[in-house]
Design a protein around this motif. Structure first.
Motif, PDB file in Angstrom:
ATOM      1  N   GLY A  62       0.853  -1.172  -0.089  1.00 50.02           N
ATOM      2  CA  GLY A  62       0.107   0.063   0.018  1.00 50.02           C
ATOM      3  C   GLY A  62       0.820   1.198   0.037  1.00 50.02           C
ATOM      4  N   LYS A 114      -2.114  -5.018  -4.343  1.00 55.67           N
ATOM      5  CA  LYS A 114      -2.246  -5.378  -2.769  1.00 55.67           C
ATOM      6  C   LYS A 114      -2.969  -6.697  -2.874  1.00 55.67           C
ATOM      7  CE  LYS A 114      -3.379  -2.088   0.053  1.00 55.67           C
ATOM      8  NZ  LYS A 114      -4.022  -1.131   1.010  1.00 55.67           N
ATOM      9  N   LEU A 115      -4.013  -6.920  -3.617  1.00 53.36           N
ATOM     10  CA  LEU A 115      -4.569  -8.227  -3.498  1.00 53.36           C
ATOM     11  C   LEU A 115      -3.480  -9.421  -4.151  1.00 53.36           C
ATOM     12  CD1 LEU A 115      -7.075  -9.861  -2.927  1.00 53.36           C
ATOM     13  CD2 LEU A 115      -7.791  -9.452  -5.305  1.00 53.36           C
ATOM     14  N   MET A 174      -8.462   3.903  -8.810  1.00 55.69           N
ATOM     15  CA  MET A 174      -8.688   2.933  -7.625  1.00 55.69           C
ATOM     16  C   MET A 174      -8.278   1.631  -7.782  1.00 55.69           C
ATOM     17  SD  MET A 174     -10.124   4.865  -5.039  1.00 55.69           S
ATOM     18  CE  MET A 174     -10.651   3.510  -3.925  1.00 55.69           C
ATOM     19  N   THR A 175      -8.434   0.880  -8.634  1.00 55.74           N
ATOM     20  CA  THR A 175      -7.884  -0.529  -8.899  1.00 55.74           C
ATOM     21  C   THR A 175      -6.330  -0.623  -9.014  1.00 55.74           C
ATOM     22  OG1 THR A 175      -7.744  -0.025 -11.488  1.00 55.74           O
ATOM     23  CG2 THR A 175      -9.839  -0.974 -10.427  1.00 55.74           C
ATOM     24  N   THR A 187      -4.742   0.729  -6.510  1.00 53.61           N
ATOM     25  CA  THR A 187      -4.146   0.282  -5.331  1.00 53.61           C
ATOM     26  C   THR A 187      -4.922  -1.120  -4.710  1.00 53.61           C
ATOM     27  OG1 THR A 187      -6.206   1.457  -4.334  1.00 53.61           O
ATOM     28  CG2 THR A 187      -4.287   2.725  -4.361  1.00 53.61           C
ATOM     29  N   PHE A 188      -5.921  -1.619  -5.228  1.00 53.43           N
ATOM     30  CA  PHE A 188      -6.406  -2.763  -4.924  1.00 53.43           C
ATOM     31  C   PHE A 188      -5.658  -3.962  -5.647  1.00 53.43           C
ATOM     32  CE2 PHE A 188      -9.754  -6.100  -5.607  1.00 53.43           C
ATOM     33  CZ  PHE A 188     -10.029  -6.495  -4.197  1.00 53.43           C
TER      34      PHE A 188
END
Length: 88
Positions: free
Chosen positions: A32, A54-55, A47-48, A50-51
């Motif tokens: 992150g 991390k996922l 937004m994607t 960051t997601f």
């Protein structure tokens, strides 16, 4: 089971939870921070962005540390909880 045994088992269970969750939480934090720094430097606010990294990092670390987590939980149950249950 006495009250002291109960609280000792609870304390040990919480410590096992902290130990098993630390690798995943540490990787999520570092990923992150890296992605946030990258977004701040490039002014990309997606937004994607960051997601998804991390996922992906969490899944990889979970897969790599699954045997450690399993061994830790099994050892806790065999050495602490099962003897308390059977009254040993």
């Amino acid at each position: 089971m006495t009250e002291a045994q109960f609280f000792d088992a609870l304390r040990q269970g919480l410590w096992v939870a902290v130990i098993t969750a630390t690798p995943i939480l540490a990787v999520a934090l570092v990923t992150g921070l890296v992605v946030g720094l990258f977004q701040a430097l490039t002014s990309i606010q997606e937004m994607t962005l960051t997601f998804v990294p991390k996922l992906g990092a969490i899944v990889v670390v979970f897969w790599l540390s699954m045997s450690f987590m399993s061994r830790t939980l099994v050892a806790f149950f065999q050495n602490h909880l099962i003897p308390l249950i059977i009254g040993g």
